[in-house]
Design a protein around this motif. Structure first.
Motif, PDB file in Angstrom:
ATOM      1  N   PHE A  53      49.325 -28.547 -29.279  1.00  0.00           N
ATOM      2  CA  PHE A  53      47.947 -28.521 -29.771  1.00  0.00           C
ATOM      3  C   PHE A  53      47.036 -29.370 -28.883  1.00  0.00           C
ATOM      4  CE2 PHE A  53      50.555 -27.024 -33.152  1.00  0.00           C
ATOM      5  CZ  PHE A  53      49.809 -26.001 -33.712  1.00  0.00           C
TER       6      PHE A  53
ATOM      7  N   ARG B 116      36.453 -32.053 -50.000  1.00  0.00           N
ATOM      8  CA  ARG B 116      37.095 -32.849 -51.061  1.00  0.00           C
ATOM      9  C   ARG B 116      37.028 -34.334 -50.732  1.00  0.00           C
ATOM     10  NH1 ARG B 116      42.845 -32.226 -52.112  1.00  0.00           N
ATOM     11  NH2 ARG B 116      42.818 -30.602 -50.523  1.00  0.00           N
TER      12      ARG B 116
ATOM     13  N   GLU C 231      40.682 -20.849 -35.696  1.00  0.00           N
ATOM     14  CA  GLU C 231      42.121 -20.766 -36.003  1.00  0.00           C
ATOM     15  C   GLU C 231      42.556 -19.301 -36.195  1.00  0.00           C
ATOM     16  OE1 GLU C 231      45.036 -21.679 -36.040  1.00  0.00           O
ATOM     17  OE2 GLU C 231      44.719 -23.714 -35.376  1.00  0.00           O
ATOM     18  N   LYS C 232      43.846 -19.090 -36.062  1.00  0.00           N
ATOM     19  CA  LYS C 232      44.424 -17.772 -36.294  1.00  0.00           C
ATOM     20  C   LYS C 232      44.669 -17.566 -37.786  1.00  0.00           C
ATOM     21  CE  LYS C 232      48.078 -18.105 -37.781  1.00  0.00           C
ATOM     22  NZ  LYS C 232      48.696 -18.807 -38.976  1.00  0.00           N
TER      23      LYS C 232
ATOM     24  N   ALA D 217      38.914 -24.458 -38.976  1.00  0.00           N
ATOM     25  CA  ALA D 217      40.284 -24.628 -39.487  1.00  0.00           C
ATOM     26  C   ALA D 217      40.324 -24.440 -41.000  1.00  0.00           C
ATOM     27  CB  ALA D 217      40.817 -26.002 -39.084  1.00  0.00           C
ATOM     28  N   THR D 218      39.507 -23.522 -41.459  1.00  0.00           N
ATOM     29  CA  THR D 218      39.475 -23.156 -42.883  1.00  0.00           C
ATOM     30  C   THR D 218      40.343 -21.903 -43.075  1.00  0.00           C
ATOM     31  OG1 THR D 218      37.470 -21.942 -42.360  1.00  0.00           O
ATOM     32  CG2 THR D 218      37.187 -24.129 -43.314  1.00  0.00           C
TER      33      THR D 218
ATOM     34  N   VAL E  72      29.498 -28.088 -44.410  1.00  0.00           N
ATOM     35  CA  VAL E  72      29.278 -27.364 -43.158  1.00  0.00           C
ATOM     36  C   VAL E  72      27.811 -27.490 -42.757  1.00  0.00           C
ATOM     37  CG1 VAL E  72      29.322 -25.071 -42.108  1.00  0.00           C
ATOM     38  CG2 VAL E  72      31.164 -25.758 -43.626  1.00  0.00           C
TER      39      VAL E  72
ATOM     40  N   GLU F 230      35.101 -32.006 -44.510  1.00  0.00           N
ATOM     41  CA  GLU F 230      36.085 -31.824 -45.579  1.00  0.00           C
ATOM     42  C   GLU F 230      35.361 -32.004 -46.908  1.00  0.00           C
ATOM     43  OE1 GLU F 230      39.188 -30.664 -46.027  1.00  0.00           O
ATOM     44  OE2 GLU F 230      38.753 -31.101 -48.125  1.00  0.00           O
TER      45      GLU F 230
ATOM     46  N   GLY G 107      42.476 -29.652 -43.649  1.00  0.00           N
ATOM     47  CA  GLY G 107      43.763 -29.432 -44.309  1.00  0.00           C
ATOM     48  C   GLY G 107      44.883 -29.635 -43.307  1.00  0.00           C
TER      49      GLY G 107
ATOM     50  N   ARG H  33      55.549 -31.327 -31.466  1.00  0.00           N
ATOM     51  CA  ARG H  33      54.665 -30.256 -31.953  1.00  0.00           C
ATOM     52  C   ARG H  33      53.202 -30.528 -31.565  1.00  0.00           C
ATOM     53  NH1 ARG H  33      54.443 -25.582 -34.353  1.00  0.00           N
ATOM     54  NH2 ARG H  33      52.958 -25.163 -36.032  1.00  0.00           N
TER      55      ARG H  33
ATOM     56  N   HIS I 122      51.442 -14.810 -34.657  1.00  0.00           N
ATOM     57  CA  HIS I 122      51.637 -15.614 -33.428  1.00  0.00           C
ATOM     58  C   HIS I 122      52.484 -14.830 -32.428  1.00  0.00           C
ATOM     59  CE1 HIS I 122      50.046 -19.589 -34.428  1.00  0.00           C
ATOM     60  NE2 HIS I 122      50.647 -19.546 -35.603  1.00  0.00           N
TER      61      HIS I 122
ATOM     62  N   ILE J 236      46.224 -27.845 -40.701  1.00  0.00           N
ATOM     63  CA  ILE J 236      45.988 -27.703 -39.261  1.00  0.00           C
ATOM     64  C   ILE J 236      44.730 -28.446 -38.821  1.00  0.00           C
ATOM     65  CG2 ILE J 236      44.635 -25.557 -39.273  1.00  0.00           C
ATOM     66  CD1 ILE J 236      47.473 -26.408 -36.845  1.00  0.00           C
TER      67      ILE J 236
ATOM     68  N   GLN K 263      31.726 -18.611 -40.411  1.00  0.00           N
ATOM     69  CA  GLN K 263      31.509 -20.001 -39.987  1.00  0.00           C
ATOM     70  C   GLN K 263      31.369 -20.090 -38.470  1.00  0.00           C
ATOM     71  OE1 GLN K 263      34.735 -22.182 -41.912  1.00  0.00           O
ATOM     72  NE2 GLN K 263      33.462 -22.588 -43.705  1.00  0.00           N
TER      73      GLN K 263
ATOM     74  N   LEU L   2      37.022 -17.144 -44.098  1.00  0.00           N
ATOM     75  CA  LEU L   2      35.799 -17.889 -43.784  1.00  0.00           C
ATOM     76  C   LEU L   2      35.541 -17.970 -42.277  1.00  0.00           C
ATOM     77  CD1 LEU L   2      36.414 -20.918 -46.206  1.00  0.00           C
ATOM     78  CD2 LEU L   2      34.847 -18.996 -46.558  1.00  0.00           C
TER      79      LEU L   2
ATOM     80  N   VAL M 203      36.192 -28.117 -38.714  1.00  0.00           N
ATOM     81  CA  VAL M 203      35.750 -27.674 -40.043  1.00  0.00           C
ATOM     82  C   VAL M 203      36.977 -27.360 -40.890  1.00  0.00           C
ATOM     83  CG1 VAL M 203      34.340 -26.000 -41.299  1.00  0.00           C
ATOM     84  CG2 VAL M 203      33.669 -26.732 -38.990  1.00  0.00           C
TER      85      VAL M 203
HETATM   86  N1  LIG Z   1      48.054 -22.552 -35.381  1.00  0.00           N
HETATM   87  C1  LIG Z   1      48.868 -23.003 -36.292  1.00  0.00           C
HETATM   88  O1  LIG Z   1      50.000 -23.404 -35.997  1.00  0.00           O
HETATM   89  C2  LIG Z   1      48.415 -23.061 -37.705  1.00  0.00           C
HETATM   90  C3  LIG Z   1      47.323 -22.340 -38.108  1.00  0.00           C
HETATM   91  N2  LIG Z   1      46.921 -22.352 -39.403  1.00  0.00           N
HETATM   92  C4  LIG Z   1      45.737 -21.546 -39.769  1.00  0.00           C
HETATM   93  O2  LIG Z   1      44.650 -22.438 -40.020  1.00  0.00           O
HETATM   94  C5  LIG Z   1      43.888 -22.026 -41.150  1.00  0.00           C
HETATM   95  C6  LIG Z   1      43.887 -23.138 -42.194  1.00  0.00           C
HETATM   96  O3  LIG Z   1      45.223 -23.361 -42.616  1.00  0.00           O
HETATM   97  P1  LIG Z   1      45.718 -24.750 -43.290  1.00  0.00           P
HETATM   98  O4  LIG Z   1      45.162 -25.910 -42.568  1.00  0.00           O
HETATM   99  O5  LIG Z   1      47.185 -24.628 -43.429  1.00  0.00           O
HETATM  100  O6  LIG Z   1      45.038 -24.617 -44.724  1.00  0.00           O
HETATM  101  P2  LIG Z   1      44.773 -25.778 -45.766  1.00  0.00           P
HETATM  102  O7  LIG Z   1      44.610 -25.109 -47.072  1.00  0.00           O
HETATM  103  O8  LIG Z   1      45.765 -26.869 -45.599  1.00  0.00           O
HETATM  104  O9  LIG Z   1      43.355 -26.352 -45.297  1.00  0.00           O
HETATM  105  C7  LIG Z   1      42.174 -25.610 -45.331  1.00  0.00           C
HETATM  106  C8  LIG Z   1      41.041 -26.587 -45.340  1.00  0.00           C
HETATM  107  O10 LIG Z   1      39.792 -25.885 -45.320  1.00  0.00           O
HETATM  108  C9  LIG Z   1      38.935 -26.508 -46.247  1.00  0.00           C
HETATM  109  N3  LIG Z   1      37.910 -25.588 -46.702  1.00  0.00           N
HETATM  110  C10 LIG Z   1      38.058 -24.530 -47.521  1.00  0.00           C
HETATM  111  N4  LIG Z   1      36.865 -23.923 -47.686  1.00  0.00           N
HETATM  112  C11 LIG Z   1      35.963 -24.623 -46.966  1.00  0.00           C
HETATM  113  C12 LIG Z   1      34.580 -24.491 -46.722  1.00  0.00           C
HETATM  114  N5  LIG Z   1      33.875 -23.496 -47.264  1.00  0.00           N
HETATM  115  N6  LIG Z   1      33.979 -25.376 -45.907  1.00  0.00           N
HETATM  116  C13 LIG Z   1      34.678 -26.373 -45.353  1.00  0.00           C
HETATM  117  N7  LIG Z   1      35.999 -26.558 -45.548  1.00  0.00           N
HETATM  118  C14 LIG Z   1      36.620 -25.692 -46.343  1.00  0.00           C
HETATM  119  C15 LIG Z   1      39.841 -26.921 -47.380  1.00  0.00           C
HETATM  120  O11 LIG Z   1      39.164 -27.891 -48.135  1.00  0.00           O
HETATM  121  P3  LIG Z   1      39.683 -28.343 -49.604  1.00  0.00           P
HETATM  122  O12 LIG Z   1      40.292 -29.639 -49.357  1.00  0.00           O
HETATM  123  O13 LIG Z   1      38.432 -28.410 -50.408  1.00  0.00           O
HETATM  124  O14 LIG Z   1      40.634 -27.292 -50.083  1.00  0.00           O
HETATM  125  C16 LIG Z   1      41.033 -27.451 -46.603  1.00  0.00           C
HETATM  126  O15 LIG Z   1      40.855 -28.784 -46.211  1.00  0.00           O
HETATM  127  C17 LIG Z   1      44.503 -20.711 -41.597  1.00  0.00           C
HETATM  128  O16 LIG Z   1      43.802 -19.651 -41.009  1.00  0.00           O
HETATM  129  C18 LIG Z   1      45.932 -20.772 -41.057  1.00  0.00           C
HETATM  130  O17 LIG Z   1      46.481 -19.491 -40.798  1.00  0.00           O
HETATM  131  C19 LIG Z   1      47.541 -23.150 -40.326  1.00  0.00           C
HETATM  132  C20 LIG Z   1      48.631 -23.900 -39.969  1.00  0.00           C
HETATM  133  C21 LIG Z   1      49.168 -23.909 -38.638  1.00  0.00           C
END
Ligand SMILES: NC(=O)C1=CN([C@@H]2O[C@H](COP(=O)(O)OP(=O)(O)OC[C@H]3O[C@@H](n4cnc5c(N)ncnc54)[C@H](OP(=O)(O)O)[C@@H]3O)[C@@H](O)[C@H]2O)C=CC1
Ligand SMILES: O=C1CO[C@H](CO)[C@@H](O)[C@@H]1O
Length: 337
Positions: A286, A38, A95-96, A72-73, A58, A36, A14, A282, A185, A16, A81, A77, A11
């Motif tokens: 994962f 968008r 996700e964290k 992964a939002t 969703v 996704e 973006g 990296r 982390h 991650i 979710q 959220l 879910v």
């Molecule tokens: N473990 C790790 O190493 C990492 C963890 N994270 C964690 O992961 C989470 C997400 O981060 P990241 O991927 O960087 O964020 P991004 O902003 O890159 O991606 C978030 C995604 O969630 C989507 N989204 C937002 N709202 C909703 C919704 N209501 N329903 C469905 N999809 C939705 C967004 O869609 P839209 O395209 O519409 O904006 C976007 O695609 C955070 O909690 C972050 O801390 C992040 C990076 C690395």
């Protein structure tokens, strides 16, 4: 024995989320779909991962339940979710950080228990084989009792997340800042190595990164029971380095993520003995995390980071933020395992 195959929905596709799509596919035990909203990004991701099924909402994912959901939002959220998916019978990897407030976490815990579903938090350091080796060595007792933990970490965040100003990172409310995004982390890893935090005092500031108001540099003094800990992290230095030392009565163990090794020294003034592995790509962390979560689902065993562990780390994140504002030591509430 033949492994089960799992229907996995990611879910949020973006930064991650895309990685999870790719890495769950790489486990070879998953048929992956993703949500996704968008349209443009959805089409791009679908083109990059031809086996992955694109969904717009969703609700579509909840209407056709998968075995596993990966949330992964942005953090605000996560809990709602995760709860929706558990209620539809899915196991959930969140996700964290688990959330930005503990609201709803008790409900999620109760729902997971009632439905007998595995819910884990994606603190990916727990999938690092070198850190796991060091943890096992400490737990074996051969260095004696751990008495001190010192973590020294930093990286040039804009290099890795050039768009950080336009993401959740920009505000505390959306899960951003060095404390909730990066240090979390390290404190979760600290908790994994030496147990939960009871109290802490912290200082933080935005020293270098422009275009955001959140802190990019943070220092924490913490007590894990009798053990004294010290965590420092910044998101602007040139070296990308993470070192976590655990000083025990009869020896010191040090994890150096950047060097993909842990080292030990037991002779006063002696030499390090290194335990090195070839540098991990990296994605490998994962893929390991995905495989380990699917193993937990298959066996019904606990995931690498349980909901209770993730909740404890959430309390720590909040206590650090509170201490930075109050200038006081903060107590961490107990979490039932
Ligand atoms: N473990 C790790 O190493 C990492 C963890 N994270 C964690 O992961 C989470 C997400 O981060 P990241 O991927 O960087 O964020 P991004 O902003 O890159 O991606 C978030 C995604 O969630 C989507 N989204 C937002 N709202 C909703 C919704 N209501 N329903 C469905 N999809 C939705 C967004 O869609 P839209 O395209 O519409 O904006 C976007 O695609 C955070 O909690 C972050 O801390 C992040 C990076 C690395
Ligand atoms: O959890 C994370 C791990 O590292 C990334 C790059 O610095 C961060 O963006 C992210 O939120």
């Amino acid at each position: 024995m033949e492994r089960s195959r799992f229907r996995v929905v990611v879910v949020g596709a973006g930064s991650i989320g895309e990685r999870h799509i790719r890495c769950f596919q790489r486990t070879d035990h998953s048929d992956v779909a993703f949500v996704e909203p968008r349209a443009e990004l959805r089409a791009e991701i679908a083109a990059r991962y031809p086996g992955a099924t694109p969904l717009e909402t969703v609700e579509q994912a909840l209407g056709d339940p998968s075995d596993v959901a990966v949330i992964a939002t942005p953090a605000p959220l996560h809990v709602a979710q995760a709860l929706s998916f558990v209620r539809r019978g899915a196991h959930v990897l969140v996700e964290k950080p688990l959330a930005v407030t503990p609201e709803g976490v008790d409900q999620l815990t109760a729902a997971a228990l009632k439905a007998n579903r595995v819910v884990g938090v994606a603190y990916v350091y727990r999938a690092h084989p070198v850190l796991a080796d060091m943890r096992a060595a400490i737990a074996s007792g051969r260095f004696g009792r751990p008495v001190e933990l010192v973590a020294v970490c930093g990286q040039h965040f804009p290099l890795y997340r050039p768009a950080f100003r336009e993401t959740y990172y920009a505000t505390h409310a959306s899960g951003g800042g060095a404390i909730q995004d990066a240090l979390t982390h390290i404190v979760n890893a600290g908790q994994w190595l030496v147990g939960p935090v009871q109290r802490l005092a912290a200082d933080a500031a935005r020293c270098v990164l422009d275009g955001v108001e959140v802190e990019d540099t943070v220092h924490v003094l913490a007590r894990h029971g009798a053990l004294l800990a010290n965590y420092s992290l910044n998101q602007h230095q040139a070296p990308n380095e993470t070192a976590i030392s655990v000083v025990c009565e009869r020896g010191t163990a040090r994890f150096e993520m950047h060097a993909c090794r842990w080292r030990e020294m037991t002779t006063p003034g002696g030499e390090w003995i290194d335990h090195s592995r070839p540098q991990l790509e990296r994605d490998e962390l994962f893929i390991r995390q995905a495989g380990s979560f699917l193993d937990a689902v298959e066996s019904g065993g606990p995931p690498a980071c349980t909901l209770a562990d993730g909740l404890h780390t959430l309390h720590v994140n909040r206590a650090i933020l509170a201490s930075v504002t109050s200038g006081q030591w903060e107590q961490i509430p107990d979490v039932e395992p």
